[in-house]
Design a protein around this motif. Structure first.
Motif, short mmCIF file in Angstrom:
data_model
loop_
_atom_site.label_atom_id
_atom_site.label_comp_id
_atom_site.label_asym_id
_atom_site.label_seq_id
_atom_site.Cartn_x
_atom_site.Cartn_y
_atom_site.Cartn_z
N MET A 1 -8.35 -7.96 -8.41
CA MET A 1 -9.74 -7.68 -8.78
C MET A 1 -9.84 -6.46 -9.70
SD MET A 1 -11.76 -9.97 -7.51
CE MET A 1 -13.36 -9.19 -7.47
N LYS A 2 -9.02 -5.41 -9.44
CA LYS A 2 -9.06 -4.21 -10.26
C LYS A 2 -8.62 -4.53 -11.68
CE LYS A 2 -8.37 -0.79 -6.61
NZ LYS A 2 -7.48 0.28 -6.09
N ILE A 3 -7.62 -5.39 -11.83
CA ILE A 3 -7.12 -5.74 -13.16
C ILE A 3 -8.19 -6.47 -13.96
CG2 ILE A 3 -5.39 -7.09 -14.41
CD1 ILE A 3 -3.49 -6.52 -12.02
N THR A 4 -8.87 -7.43 -13.32
CA THR A 4 -9.92 -8.17 -14.03
C THR A 4 -11.08 -7.26 -14.38
OG1 THR A 4 -10.83 -8.83 -11.88
CG2 THR A 4 -9.32 -10.36 -12.95
N ARG A 5 -11.43 -6.32 -13.49
CA ARG A 5 -12.51 -5.38 -13.79
C ARG A 5 -12.16 -4.53 -14.99
NH1 ARG A 5 -14.39 -1.27 -11.11
NH2 ARG A 5 -12.55 -0.94 -9.86
N GLN A 6 -10.93 -4.05 -15.05
CA GLN A 6 -10.52 -3.22 -16.17
C GLN A 6 -10.44 -4.01 -17.46
OE1 GLN A 6 -6.92 -1.13 -15.14
NE2 GLN A 6 -8.08 0.65 -14.42
N LYS A 7 -10.08 -5.29 -17.37
CA LYS A 7 -10.06 -6.14 -18.56
C LYS A 7 -11.45 -6.31 -19.13
CE LYS A 7 -5.92 -8.97 -17.92
NZ LYS A 7 -5.41 -10.34 -17.69
N HIS A 8 -12.42 -6.57 -18.24
CA HIS A 8 -13.81 -6.70 -18.69
C HIS A 8 -14.31 -5.38 -19.29
CE1 HIS A 8 -14.39 -10.75 -17.34
NE2 HIS A 8 -14.12 -10.46 -16.06
N ALA A 9 -13.97 -4.29 -18.64
CA ALA A 9 -14.41 -2.99 -19.14
C ALA A 9 -13.80 -2.71 -20.52
CB ALA A 9 -14.01 -1.88 -18.16
N GLU A 24 -14.41 8.43 -27.32
CA GLU A 24 -14.09 9.43 -26.29
C GLU A 24 -14.45 10.83 -26.80
OE1 GLU A 24 -10.25 9.19 -24.38
OE2 GLU A 24 -10.00 7.13 -25.08
N PRO A 25 -14.79 11.72 -25.87
CA PRO A 25 -15.03 11.50 -24.44
C PRO A 25 -16.34 10.74 -24.22
CG PRO A 25 -15.55 13.76 -25.02
CD PRO A 25 -15.00 13.14 -26.25
N TYR A 26 -16.30 9.76 -23.33
CA TYR A 26 -17.49 8.95 -23.04
C TYR A 26 -18.48 9.80 -22.25
CZ TYR A 26 -14.16 5.25 -24.22
OH TYR A 26 -13.23 4.48 -24.85
N GLN A 27 -19.69 9.94 -22.79
CA GLN A 27 -20.72 10.76 -22.16
C GLN A 27 -21.60 9.87 -21.28
OE1 GLN A 27 -22.21 14.20 -24.65
NE2 GLN A 27 -21.76 12.73 -26.27
N ILE A 28 -21.53 10.09 -19.98
CA ILE A 28 -22.21 9.22 -19.02
C ILE A 28 -23.36 9.99 -18.38
CG2 ILE A 28 -21.90 7.81 -16.96
CD1 ILE A 28 -18.88 7.72 -17.71
N LEU A 29 -24.57 9.52 -18.64
CA LEU A 29 -25.78 10.13 -18.06
C LEU A 29 -26.03 9.55 -16.67
CD1 LEU A 29 -28.30 10.20 -21.05
CD2 LEU A 29 -27.40 12.18 -19.84
N LEU A 30 -26.03 10.40 -15.67
CA LEU A 30 -26.24 9.97 -14.29
C LEU A 30 -27.66 10.30 -13.85
CD1 LEU A 30 -22.99 11.47 -12.68
CD2 LEU A 30 -23.22 9.31 -13.87
N LEU A 49 -13.87 7.27 -12.72
CA LEU A 49 -14.46 6.85 -14.00
C LEU A 49 -13.44 6.88 -15.15
CD1 LEU A 49 -18.07 8.33 -13.94
CD2 LEU A 49 -17.43 5.95 -14.34
N PRO A 50 -12.64 7.94 -15.31
CA PRO A 50 -11.63 7.90 -16.39
C PRO A 50 -10.60 6.78 -16.21
CG PRO A 50 -11.95 10.15 -15.61
CD PRO A 50 -12.67 9.25 -14.65
N ARG A 51 -10.25 6.47 -14.96
CA ARG A 51 -9.30 5.37 -14.72
C ARG A 51 -9.93 4.03 -15.11
NH1 ARG A 51 -7.24 6.83 -8.61
NH2 ARG A 51 -6.26 8.85 -9.09
N TYR A 52 -11.17 3.85 -14.72
CA TYR A 52 -11.84 2.57 -14.97
C TYR A 52 -12.08 2.36 -16.47
CZ TYR A 52 -15.55 -0.96 -14.95
OH TYR A 52 -16.31 -2.08 -15.20
N LEU A 53 -12.52 3.40 -17.16
CA LEU A 53 -12.79 3.29 -18.60
C LEU A 53 -11.56 3.55 -19.46
CD1 LEU A 53 -16.26 5.10 -18.75
CD2 LEU A 53 -15.82 2.64 -18.69
N MET A 54 -10.47 3.94 -18.81
CA MET A 54 -9.20 4.18 -19.52
C MET A 54 -9.37 5.18 -20.66
SD MET A 54 -7.91 0.23 -19.55
CE MET A 54 -9.61 -0.32 -19.78
N GLY A 55 -10.08 6.26 -20.37
CA GLY A 55 -10.30 7.30 -21.37
C GLY A 55 -10.99 8.50 -20.76
N GLU A 56 -11.09 9.55 -21.56
CA GLU A 56 -11.72 10.79 -21.10
C GLU A 56 -13.23 10.60 -20.99
OE1 GLU A 56 -12.09 15.49 -22.50
OE2 GLU A 56 -10.91 14.06 -23.68
N THR A 57 -13.80 11.16 -19.93
CA THR A 57 -15.24 11.02 -19.68
C THR A 57 -15.87 12.39 -19.45
OG1 THR A 57 -14.90 10.73 -17.31
CG2 THR A 57 -14.99 8.73 -18.67
#
Length: 249
Positions: A1-9, A24-30, A49-57
């Motif tokens: 499931m993690k692999i498919t989620r990361q592929k979609h992301a 990058e860096p991805y600016q995420i407004l919470l 978040l950095p693992r999921y988006l595969m980049g600096e956040t």
């Protein structure tokens, strides 16, 4: 499931990167709802978040969101602590604070020039964000972070650009910079300077100086005439004296 989620992301990120210049860096407004969901699901946002988006956040929020969490009291104390650890971005509501959802919508106006991601659990806010092209939307479902697929409005916007019906905000900015570099479009500062020069009237002192010059010219001309008369008088007197001497002899 993690692999498919990361592929979609990865696929969704590539779409936003290629069409809207997200980088990058991805600016995420919470907002407060997302922070509360992360607290309940025991999600470490700074790690996951950095693992999921595969980049600096960069985790960001606004003053309005923090004020809203303060007014809601002890029930959202943990969410407030998470939000306080985020970078605070300047919003346009300096004097009068607004709700968190209204503030986040204001942050992504005018084509989302800062390439913000919006992270929220608020359904009403999510619907409004999807109506704005080029804004990545994130939420938490079953204790996992999800990057939503591009909305129908975003896809229609990209198709309109590809067909030549619209020009993207990123392209408009690059065109404007090129025109300024080539001198086709002048900076507003230069225009203001030119306007200031035009409004200035003639210096009255310079006019007075010019009048003095004309007086000097007339006076010098009159002096020259006087000198000529003196020279003529001298020459006539010399001739008369010579005649008298010749007669005397």
């Amino acid at each position: 499931m993690k692999i498919t989620r990361q592929k979609h992301a990865k696929k969704h990120l590539g779409f936003f990167r290629n069409n809207f210049g997200v980088r990058e860096p991805y600016q995420i407004l919470l907002d407060g709802t997302f922070c509360q969901a992360a607290l309940r699901g025991r999600i470490q946002l700074r790690e996951q978040l950095p693992r999921y988006l595969m980049g600096e956040t960069q985790l960001c929020t606004t003053r309005c969101v923090l004020k809203e969490l303060e007014t809601l009291g002890k029930d959202l104390y943990g969410a407030k602590l998470i939000a306080q650890k985020c970078q605070v971005r300047n919003c346009p509501h300096f004097k009068n604070a607004v709700s968190g959802s209204e503030c986040l919508l204001a942050m992504i106006e005018e084509g989302n020039p800062h390439h913000y991601f919006v992270a929220t659990q608020d359904q009403n806010l999510s619907v409004k964000v999807k109506k704005k092209p080029g804004v990545p939307l994130m939420f938490i479902i079953q204790n996992t972070i999800v990057l939503d697929k591009p909305s129908a409005k975003t896809i229609a916007y990209v198709k309109a650009i590809e067909s030549g019906q619209l020009v993207s905000v990123h392209e408009k900015q690059s065109i404007k910079q090129l025109k300024e570099e080539q001198g086709l479009v002048k900076n507003p500062e230069q225009r203001r300077r030119k306007k200031r020069k035009k409004t200035g009237g003639p210096n009255p002192l310079s006019c007075l100086k010019k009048k003095k010059k004309t007086n000097d010219i007339t006076s010098s001309a009159s002096e020259k005439k006087k000198k000529r008369k003196r020279i003529r008088n001298r020459s006539t007197s010399k001739v008369l004296s010579e005649k008298q001497n010749a007669e005397g002899k």
